[in-house]
Design an enzyme around this catalytic site. Structure first.
Site, PDB file in Angstrom:
ATOM      1  N   CYS A  59       0.839  -1.216   0.000  1.00  6.94           N
ATOM      2  CA  CYS A  59       0.000   0.000   0.000  1.00  6.94           C
ATOM      3  C   CYS A  59       0.861   1.248   0.000  1.00  6.94           C
ATOM      4  CB  CYS A  59      -0.920   0.012   1.214  1.00  6.94           C
ATOM      5  SG  CYS A  59      -2.100  -1.342   1.247  1.00  6.94           S
ATOM      6  N   ARG A 136      -7.798  -4.648  -2.987  1.00  8.54           N
ATOM      7  CA  ARG A 136      -7.330  -3.479  -3.735  1.00  8.54           C
ATOM      8  C   ARG A 136      -8.318  -3.228  -4.867  1.00  8.54           C
ATOM      9  NH1 ARG A 136      -2.449  -2.576  -1.681  1.00  8.54           N
ATOM     10  NH2 ARG A 136      -1.397  -4.424  -0.893  1.00  8.54           N
TER      11      ARG A 136
END
Ligand code: BEZ
Length: 219
Positions: A59, A136
């Site tokens: 991330c 995601r």
């Protein structure tokens, strides 16, 4: 002879994931850039993207790349909006740590979603995960608030920012000229045109009538 009816498929308990062509579920939430109501961004493209958790390596690499590309998205009239179930204090601490460690300021809002209401509305919760981390997810939302594309990646694989830019550029080209974009299309490349399905047109076009390239008109 007819046998017994097959057992009905289980009905998902979560609210249905939106699909391409659906209105993007609206929400109001706290973000790292102040309160945000998604529908206030009408008139602009929005890339709403979820990430599994703050302070995680993949991330962080995505946020650094997205922050560096933010101006390119803005020049396409596209706003980036990040989201995870982490709290606003966690988001703020993470963005500050990214700045301190990597010298990168994250200029786009990151939404907190501790109740998971937004993640549920978008189908972002990872059913296979042991925690409530989101997948995601990326939702490309057009200026009318319609979801035009979605991608879902697992927590283990980072997304490609250049592909997200290309996706917005391709959607805008499609809308502007009513054309289709072939594999790997980039601005300036030839586009493809839908085949004209008449016998005369097919005969005139030749064997490859089903794939015809044409020059792209500049924006
Ligand atoms: C990461 O961003 O590195 C990550 C997040 C959640 C699970 C695994 C990896």
């Amino acid at each position: 002879m007819t046998g017994p009816s097959p057992a009905p498929l289980p009905v998902p308990q979560e609210s249905a994931t939106p699909r391409i062509g659906d209105a993007a579920p609206d929400f109001s939430a706290r973000t790292t850039r102040g309160p945000l109501t998604l529908s206030d961004l009408r008139g602009q493209w929005v890339l709403l993207f979820s990430h599994p958790a703050d302070f995680t390596p993949v991330c962080t690499s995505e946020f650094i790349a997205l922050a560096k590309a933010n101006d390119q998205f803005v020049s396409l009239n596209c706003r980036l909006v990040g989201l995870s179930i982490d709290s606003l204090p966690s988001h703020l601490a993470w963005l500050e740590a990214i700045h301190t460690s990597f010298g990168v300021r994250v200029p786009f809002p990151v939404v907190e979603d501790p109740s998971m209401a937004i993640a549920r509305a978008y189908g972002m919760l990872d059913a296979s995960a042991e925690s409530s981390a989101t997948i995601r997810g990326v939702y490309a939302i057009d200026p009318e608030g319609i979801i035009r594309a979605m991608t879902w990646y697992p927590a283990s694989v980072g997304r490609s920012v250049s592909e997200l830019l290309r996706l917005i550029q391709a959607l805008q080209q499609v809308d502007r000229d009513g054309v289709l974009t072939p594999e790997g299309w980039l601005p300036g490349d030839d586009i493809v045109v839908p085949a004209e399905l008449t016998e005369d047109a097919v005969t005139a076009t030749g064997l490859a009538w089903f794939l015809q390239y044409a020059r792209c008109t500049p924006a």
